[in-house]
Scaffold this motif. Structure first.
Motif, PDB file in Angstrom:
ATOM      1  N   GLN A 226    -115.072  63.595  19.077  1.00 18.16           N
ATOM      2  CA  GLN A 226    -114.808  64.998  18.773  1.00 18.16           C
ATOM      3  C   GLN A 226    -115.556  65.975  19.662  1.00 18.16           C
ATOM      4  OE1 GLN A 226    -117.091  67.446  17.301  1.00 18.16           O
ATOM      5  NE2 GLN A 226    -118.782  66.013  17.650  1.00 18.16           N
ATOM      6  N   LEU A 227    -116.509  65.477  20.439  1.00 20.88           N
ATOM      7  CA  LEU A 227    -117.494  66.335  21.078  1.00 20.88           C
ATOM      8  C   LEU A 227    -116.892  67.424  21.957  1.00 20.88           C
ATOM      9  CD1 LEU A 227    -120.539  66.559  21.012  1.00 20.88           C
ATOM     10  CD2 LEU A 227    -120.666  65.068  23.010  1.00 20.88           C
ATOM     11  N   ASN A 228    -115.879  67.075  22.731  1.00 16.20           N
ATOM     12  CA  ASN A 228    -115.317  68.055  23.660  1.00 16.20           C
ATOM     13  C   ASN A 228    -113.954  68.580  23.219  1.00 16.20           C
ATOM     14  OD1 ASN A 228    -117.447  68.030  25.656  1.00 16.20           O
ATOM     15  ND2 ASN A 228    -116.810  65.938  26.114  1.00 16.20           N
ATOM     16  N   LYS A 229    -113.646  68.404  21.950  1.00 17.07           N
ATOM     17  CA  LYS A 229    -112.392  68.926  21.426  1.00 17.07           C
ATOM     18  C   LYS A 229    -112.577  70.351  20.910  1.00 17.07           C
ATOM     19  CE  LYS A 229    -110.650  64.398  19.871  1.00 17.07           C
ATOM     20  NZ  LYS A 229    -109.472  64.347  20.753  1.00 17.07           N
ATOM     21  N   PRO A 230    -111.498  71.141  20.831  1.00 15.16           N
ATOM     22  CA  PRO A 230    -111.590  72.453  20.174  1.00 15.16           C
ATOM     23  C   PRO A 230    -112.045  72.278  18.728  1.00 15.16           C
ATOM     24  CG  PRO A 230    -109.523  72.241  21.376  1.00 15.16           C
ATOM     25  CD  PRO A 230    -110.160  70.881  21.383  1.00 15.16           C
ATOM     26  N   LEU A 231    -112.656  73.313  18.161  1.00 12.72           N
ATOM     27  CA  LEU A 231    -113.304  73.215  16.862  1.00 12.72           C
ATOM     28  C   LEU A 231    -112.365  72.686  15.775  1.00 12.72           C
ATOM     29  CD1 LEU A 231    -115.945  73.719  15.333  1.00 12.72           C
ATOM     30  CD2 LEU A 231    -115.152  76.050  14.891  1.00 12.72           C
ATOM     31  N   ALA A 232    -111.166  73.280  15.658  1.00 15.01           N
ATOM     32  CA  ALA A 232    -110.245  72.864  14.594  1.00 15.01           C
ATOM     33  C   ALA A 232    -109.840  71.400  14.779  1.00 15.01           C
ATOM     34  CB  ALA A 232    -109.002  73.753  14.589  1.00 15.01           C
ATOM     35  N   GLU A 233    -109.590  71.009  16.031  1.00 11.79           N
ATOM     36  CA  GLU A 233    -109.202  69.620  16.302  1.00 11.79           C
ATOM     37  C   GLU A 233    -110.363  68.671  16.029  1.00 11.79           C
ATOM     38  OE1 GLU A 233    -107.334  66.916  19.934  1.00 11.79           O
ATOM     39  OE2 GLU A 233    -107.505  69.091  20.158  1.00 11.79           O
ATOM     40  N   ALA A 234    -111.583  69.130  16.304  1.00 11.14           N
ATOM     41  CA  ALA A 234    -112.760  68.306  16.053  1.00 11.14           C
ATOM     42  C   ALA A 234    -112.909  67.997  14.568  1.00 11.14           C
ATOM     43  CB  ALA A 234    -114.014  69.002  16.570  1.00 11.14           C
ATOM     44  N   TYR A 235    -112.718  69.017  13.728  1.00  8.84           N
ATOM     45  CA  TYR A 235    -112.790  68.782  12.285  1.00  8.84           C
ATOM     46  C   TYR A 235    -111.693  67.828  11.834  1.00  8.84           C
ATOM     47  CZ  TYR A 235    -116.417  72.206  11.220  1.00  8.84           C
ATOM     48  OH  TYR A 235    -117.616  72.865  11.119  1.00  8.84           O
ATOM     49  N   SER A 236    -110.481  68.013  12.376  1.00 11.84           N
ATOM     50  CA  SER A 236    -109.365  67.139  12.023  1.00 11.84           C
ATOM     51  C   SER A 236    -109.636  65.700  12.463  1.00 11.84           C
ATOM     52  CB  SER A 236    -108.084  67.657  12.681  1.00 11.84           C
ATOM     53  OG  SER A 236    -107.008  66.779  12.445  1.00 11.84           O
ATOM     54  N   THR A 237    -110.209  65.550  13.664  1.00  9.02           N
ATOM     55  CA  THR A 237    -110.497  64.231  14.218  1.00  9.02           C
ATOM     56  C   THR A 237    -111.506  63.461  13.380  1.00  9.02           C
ATOM     57  OG1 THR A 237    -110.002  64.963  16.479  1.00  9.02           O
ATOM     58  CG2 THR A 237    -111.420  63.017  16.258  1.00  9.02           C
ATOM     59  N   THR A 238    -112.458  64.181  12.783  1.00 10.40           N
ATOM     60  CA  THR A 238    -113.555  63.509  12.096  1.00 10.40           C
ATOM     61  C   THR A 238    -113.311  63.283  10.601  1.00 10.40           C
ATOM     62  OG1 THR A 238    -114.665  65.666  11.860  1.00 10.40           O
ATOM     63  CG2 THR A 238    -115.326  64.283  13.718  1.00 10.40           C
ATOM     64  N   CYS A 239    -112.250  63.861  10.053  1.00 16.67           N
ATOM     65  CA  CYS A 239    -111.998  63.686   8.613  1.00 16.67           C
ATOM     66  C   CYS A 239    -111.721  62.232   8.250  1.00 16.67           C
ATOM     67  CB  CYS A 239    -110.826  64.563   8.168  1.00 16.67           C
ATOM     68  SG  CYS A 239    -111.268  66.296   7.921  1.00 16.67           S
ATOM     69  N   GLU A 240    -110.782  61.600   8.966  1.00 10.92           N
ATOM     70  CA  GLU A 240    -110.424  60.223   8.644  1.00 10.92           C
ATOM     71  C   GLU A 240    -111.592  59.257   8.848  1.00 10.92           C
ATOM     72  OE1 GLU A 240    -107.819  58.863   7.115  1.00 10.92           O
ATOM     73  OE2 GLU A 240    -107.172  60.913   6.755  1.00 10.92           O
ATOM     74  N   PRO A 241    -112.329  59.358   9.973  1.00 14.33           N
ATOM     75  CA  PRO A 241    -113.503  58.482  10.116  1.00 14.33           C
ATOM     76  C   PRO A 241    -114.536  58.680   9.012  1.00 14.33           C
ATOM     77  CG  PRO A 241    -112.909  59.382  12.241  1.00 14.33           C
ATOM     78  CD  PRO A 241    -112.058  60.093  11.227  1.00 14.33           C
ATOM     79  N   MET A 242    -114.682  59.917   8.523  1.00 19.97           N
ATOM     80  CA  MET A 242    -115.623  60.172   7.429  1.00 19.97           C
ATOM     81  C   MET A 242    -115.173  59.444   6.168  1.00 19.97           C
ATOM     82  SD  MET A 242    -118.415  61.891   6.710  1.00 19.97           S
ATOM     83  CE  MET A 242    -119.305  62.569   5.302  1.00 19.97           C
ATOM     84  N   ILE A 243    -113.871  59.523   5.884  1.00 19.83           N
ATOM     85  CA  ILE A 243    -113.321  58.826   4.717  1.00 19.83           C
ATOM     86  C   ILE A 243    -113.478  57.320   4.888  1.00 19.83           C
ATOM     87  CG2 ILE A 243    -111.212  58.336   3.415  1.00 19.83           C
ATOM     88  CD1 ILE A 243    -110.305  61.221   4.187  1.00 19.83           C
ATOM     89  N   ASP A 244    -113.130  56.832   6.085  1.00 16.32           N
ATOM     90  CA  ASP A 244    -113.250  55.398   6.358  1.00 16.32           C
ATOM     91  C   ASP A 244    -114.676  54.914   6.117  1.00 16.32           C
ATOM     92  OD1 ASP A 244    -110.598  55.290   7.083  1.00 16.32           O
ATOM     93  OD2 ASP A 244    -110.986  55.360   9.240  1.00 16.32           O
ATOM     94  N   THR A 245    -115.649  55.690   6.602  1.00 18.04           N
ATOM     95  CA  THR A 245    -117.051  55.303   6.469  1.00 18.04           C
ATOM     96  C   THR A 245    -117.503  55.341   5.014  1.00 18.04           C
ATOM     97  OG1 THR A 245    -117.505  56.180   8.672  1.00 18.04           O
ATOM     98  CG2 THR A 245    -119.405  55.785   7.263  1.00 18.04           C
ATOM     99  N   MET A 246    -117.093  56.361   4.293  1.00 20.94           N
ATOM    100  CA  MET A 246    -117.537  56.530   2.910  1.00 20.94           C
ATOM    101  C   MET A 246    -116.921  55.526   1.952  1.00 20.94           C
ATOM    102  SD  MET A 246    -119.881  58.766   2.832  1.00 20.94           S
ATOM    103  CE  MET A 246    -120.011  58.931   1.055  1.00 20.94           C
ATOM    104  N   THR A 247    -115.900  54.793   2.406  1.00 23.59           N
ATOM    105  CA  THR A 247    -115.259  53.807   1.532  1.00 23.59           C
ATOM    106  C   THR A 247    -115.602  52.369   1.927  1.00 23.59           C
ATOM    107  OG1 THR A 247    -113.246  53.962   2.882  1.00 23.59           O
ATOM    108  CG2 THR A 247    -113.333  55.304   0.888  1.00 23.59           C
ATOM    109  N   THR A 248    -116.611  52.191   2.781  1.00 25.16           N
ATOM    110  CA  THR A 248    -117.035  50.843   3.166  1.00 25.16           C
ATOM    111  C   THR A 248    -117.975  50.263   2.114  1.00 25.16           C
ATOM    112  OG1 THR A 248    -118.963  51.643   4.399  1.00 25.16           O
ATOM    113  CG2 THR A 248    -116.883  51.426   5.615  1.00 25.16           C
ATOM    114  N   ALA A 249    -118.182  48.940   2.211  1.00 26.21           N
ATOM    115  CA  ALA A 249    -119.156  48.282   1.337  1.00 26.21           C
ATOM    116  C   ALA A 249    -120.560  48.814   1.572  1.00 26.21           C
ATOM    117  CB  ALA A 249    -119.115  46.762   1.569  1.00 26.21           C
ATOM    118  N   ASP A 250    -120.878  49.125   2.840  1.00 25.45           N
ATOM    119  CA  ASP A 250    -122.191  49.692   3.151  1.00 25.45           C
ATOM    120  C   ASP A 250    -122.391  51.009   2.425  1.00 25.45           C
ATOM    121  OD1 ASP A 250    -122.544  47.560   4.833  1.00 25.45           O
ATOM    122  OD2 ASP A 250    -123.221  48.758   6.538  1.00 25.45           O
ATOM    123  N   ALA A 251    -121.377  51.872   2.448  1.00 28.39           N
ATOM    124  CA  ALA A 251    -121.503  53.171   1.804  1.00 28.39           C
ATOM    125  C   ALA A 251    -121.612  53.037   0.286  1.00 28.39           C
ATOM    126  CB  ALA A 251    -120.316  54.057   2.178  1.00 28.39           C
TER     127      ALA A 251
END
Length: 269
Positions: A226-251
């Protein structure tokens, strides 16, 4: 010295779950020669696939962290045509670019432990790492301009770490900057006394190694995407990875440990 008795280009040592990789040509200031690039890339690739490695530290030996490319490789060779020279140097720079990208794309956190001078591609290597700690004795520069060239490829990583005016000051002057300047510019996280460098870096690496390996792998990937993406696209890009991470066994384990007021016990592998 024959190849059978030559010391390894990179020394790999495990300290708990932390892999230390030491550039091992102190007499030549550990240049990022073809051999060094290949050796470091092999170590990083192996570490990325090894679940026992949870954090990586790259350091140097002797007075230099790394002096950058081996100038003997980056000049025309006797009897070499212009086309062959350009092709050979292109191959070296492409291998170096793959190395730097490999650090960014590694699922493990990578820390630069800078004990000495880091110049040109050596400075690029520091910038490519996720974190960087340096001794008070460390120095940094992009000296290409001093020999009639320009550090264009090192500026890719350096210019993504620091303000562009600081990056251009490094590149246009070719001057050595001290570690405090490097912190001010954003190239380093911190500076410590030389006698504390190893211990302080080890403490940071072990702290990171104690966290969820899966969480770090997923989070690091999302951050750089997300680092070099426009702000709105950066938020969109990181939503799914956040969900993916929060639903792992580690989380799930980490969240339960938080509510239980205990240290998490991370799943292996």
């Amino acid at each position: 010295m024959s190849s059978t008795t030559a010391p390894p280009w990179v020394i790999a040592e495990m300290s708990g779950s932390v892999l230390w990789l030491t550039l091992n040509r102190p007499g030549q200031r550990s240049p990022l020669s073809s051999q060094m690039i290949n050796a470091l890339q092999e170590c990083l690739s192996a570490a990325a696939a090894d679940s026992a490695v949870r954090c990586i530290v790259i350091t140097g030996s002797g007075p230099a962290f790394s002096a950058g490319h081996d100038l003997r490789e980056m000049t025309p060779q006797a009897g070499e045509s212009d086309a062959d020279c350009r092709a050979r140097m292109q191959a070296i720079l492409q291998a170096c670019s793959r190395l730097m990208l490999g650090i960014t794309e590694s699922p493990k956190a990578v820390i630069a432990c800078v004990q000495g001078v880091a110049t040109a591609a050596g400075c690029q290597l520091v910038a490519a790492c996720d974190l960087a700690i340096a001794s008070e004795e460390a120095r940094f520069c992009l000296p290409g301009v001093n020999i009639g060239a320009f550090c264009t490829t090192p500026l890719v990583a350096v210019g993504r770490n620091i303000h562009r005016k600081h990056a251009m000051e490094l590149a246009l002057t070719g001057d050595l900057f001290d570690a405090e300047d490097a912190v001010r510019m954003g190239l380093l996280n911190r500076v410590v006394p030389a006698d504390r460098l190893r211990a302080d870096t080890e403490a940071l690496a072990q702290k990171i190694a104690s966290k969820s390996a899966e969480g770090i792998a997923r989070g690091k990937q999302a951050f750089y995407q997300q680092l070099n993406k426009p702000l709105a696209e950066a938020y969109s890009t990181t939503c799914e990875p956040m969900i993916d991470t929060m639903t792992t066994a580690d989380a799930r384990e980490g969240t339960q440990a938080f509510f239980d007021k205990r240290q998490p016990v991370w799943p292996q592998g």
